[in-house]
Write an enzyme that holds these catalytic residues in place. Structure first.
Site, PDB file in Angstrom:
ATOM      1  N   CYS A   1       0.838  -1.202   0.000  1.00 28.07           N
ATOM      2  CA  CYS A   1       0.000   0.000   0.000  1.00 28.07           C
ATOM      3  C   CYS A   1       0.870   1.248   0.000  1.00 28.07           C
ATOM      4  CB  CYS A   1      -0.927   0.000   1.208  1.00 28.07           C
ATOM      5  SG  CYS A   1      -2.027   1.433   1.280  1.00 28.07           S
TER       6      CYS A   1
ATOM      7  N   CYS B   1      -0.548   4.069   2.155  1.00 31.26           N
ATOM      8  CA  CYS B   1      -0.352   3.839   3.588  1.00 31.26           C
ATOM      9  C   CYS B   1       1.091   4.099   4.009  1.00 31.26           C
ATOM     10  CB  CYS B   1      -0.707   2.399   3.959  1.00 31.26           C
ATOM     11  SG  CYS B   1      -2.295   1.817   3.364  1.00 31.26           S
ATOM     12  N   ASP B   2       2.047   3.620   3.213  1.00 31.41           N
ATOM     13  CA  ASP B   2       3.431   3.558   3.663  1.00 31.41           C
ATOM     14  C   ASP B   2       4.420   4.418   2.891  1.00 31.41           C
ATOM     15  OD1 ASP B   2       2.593   1.628   5.522  1.00 31.41           O
ATOM     16  OD2 ASP B   2       2.884   0.007   4.084  1.00 31.41           O
TER      17      ASP B   2
END
Length: 338
Positions: free
Chosen positions: A155, A158-159
């Protein structure tokens, strides 16, 4: 994550609930908080390594979560899910650390069986919220387990902003729209992004493919696959890659690897009974969490193939709870009127 409670009903007792939640990620626990505060005594099955995850779902496998509101300094994924769980319990949710292995949605009240009680009388519920999530597809590369969430992610949103990826060369595996979106997003943080495409062409839409190929910070490596993830034992720092046409192997020094090869929704339990799309995601009535069966609601990644974020999962868990509460109230009022 140590269980705070492991509530079990004696096998001689058949439990009936107004609402049962299957799943223990942000969607499931948000639904539980709303329903518990509405005095509906929800029962939440958090599963026991269901779909390969500990109770709490995908976030239990992540490290820093920096994009969930309310935590300006970030929070570890397992810690965030511990807080979700504590809040559910605080308002009276009955959490059962077992997996629901079978369900019958053909009539209400719905019937379901726990994994440990498949040969016994089923338990029942007036409504059910499916919040079983989805898991990122992995390749099983050598070194993948070692560097998962230590350089390998599924992701970018997300990261991608995590410090270890900033101003570093990164790689994305995939050839569809998701890969194009992930790679383009990562150019905000990485020094350069390599996209590994197994074939000689992209599966992405024309507009996304054009955007990908015209970005000076992106290099597409055609006919290329990764064969091994390498690092210093703590963090990823190299990919071993192979050209499938020539057979040539070489090193690709990168500090981050992002999979963009799709997700697998955890819908095996209900796929034959609820309407799903070709990829197995539960289809809900637009603008709601109502599934094709009245009284069954779906929340979180199990019905969301686009965003797949903790915050959107929590939001849909709230929707499912409110819709279940409304249905129960309407039906109870109808009984009273009769």
């Amino acid at each position: 994550m140590a269980p705070l409670t492991n509530s079990k009903v004696p096998k001689s007792t058949t439990m009936h609930s107004k609402v049962v939640i299957i799943g223990s990620g942000p969607a499931g626990h948000t639904a539980a908080v709303y329903l518990a505060r509405a005095n509906l005594n929800p029962v939440l099955f958090e599963g026991f390594m269901a779909n390969g995850f500990a109770a709490g779902g995908q976030l239990t496998t992540t490290t820093d979560v920096e994009n969930y509101p309310g935590f300006p300094s970030g929070i570890l994924g397992p810690e965030l899910m511990d807080k979700f769980r504590e809040q559910s319990i605080r308002f009276g949710t009955q959490i059962i650390t077992e997996t629901v292995s079978k369900i019958d949605l053909s009539a209400r009240p719905f019937r379901y069986w726990r994994e440990s009680q498949e040969h016994e009388e089923p338990e029942t519920s007036d409504t059910i919220i499916i919040a079983t999530g989805a898991s990122a597809k992995r390749l099983g590369l050598k070194g993948e387990v070692t560097y998962w969430q230590s350089g390998i992610s599924a992701c970018a949103v997300c990261d991608g902003a995590v410090p270890i990826f900033r101003n570093q060369p990164l790689a994305v595996i995939g050839g569809g729209d998701s890969a194009a979106e992930e790679a383009t997003y990562l150019t905000k943080y990485g020094s350069h992004v390599y996209v590994l495409v197994r074939r000689s062409e992209l599966r992405a839409s024309k507009i996304m493919a054009k955007r990908l190929m015209n970005n000076p910070k992106i290099t597409i490596l055609w006919n290329t696959v990764a064969t091994e993830c390498q690092g210093d034992g703590d963090l990823l720092n190299n990919l071993r890659i192979k050209n499938v046409t020539t057979g040539e192997e070489r090193d690709l020094p990168v500090r981050g690897l992002f999979y963009a090869i799709g997700h697998e929704p955890a819908t095996a339990l209900v796929r034959s009974q609820l309407q799903t799309d070709p990829d197995g995601y539960i289809i809900t009535v637009p603008g709601t969490t109502q599934t094709s069966v009245k009284g069954v609601f779906a929340a979180g990644d199990v019905q969301d193939k686009r965003y797949r974020q903790a915050i959107t999962s929590a939001g849909s868990g709230c929707m499912a709870a409110l819709e279940a509460e409304r249905l129960i109230a309407e039906e109870e009022e109808g009984i009273e009127e009769d």
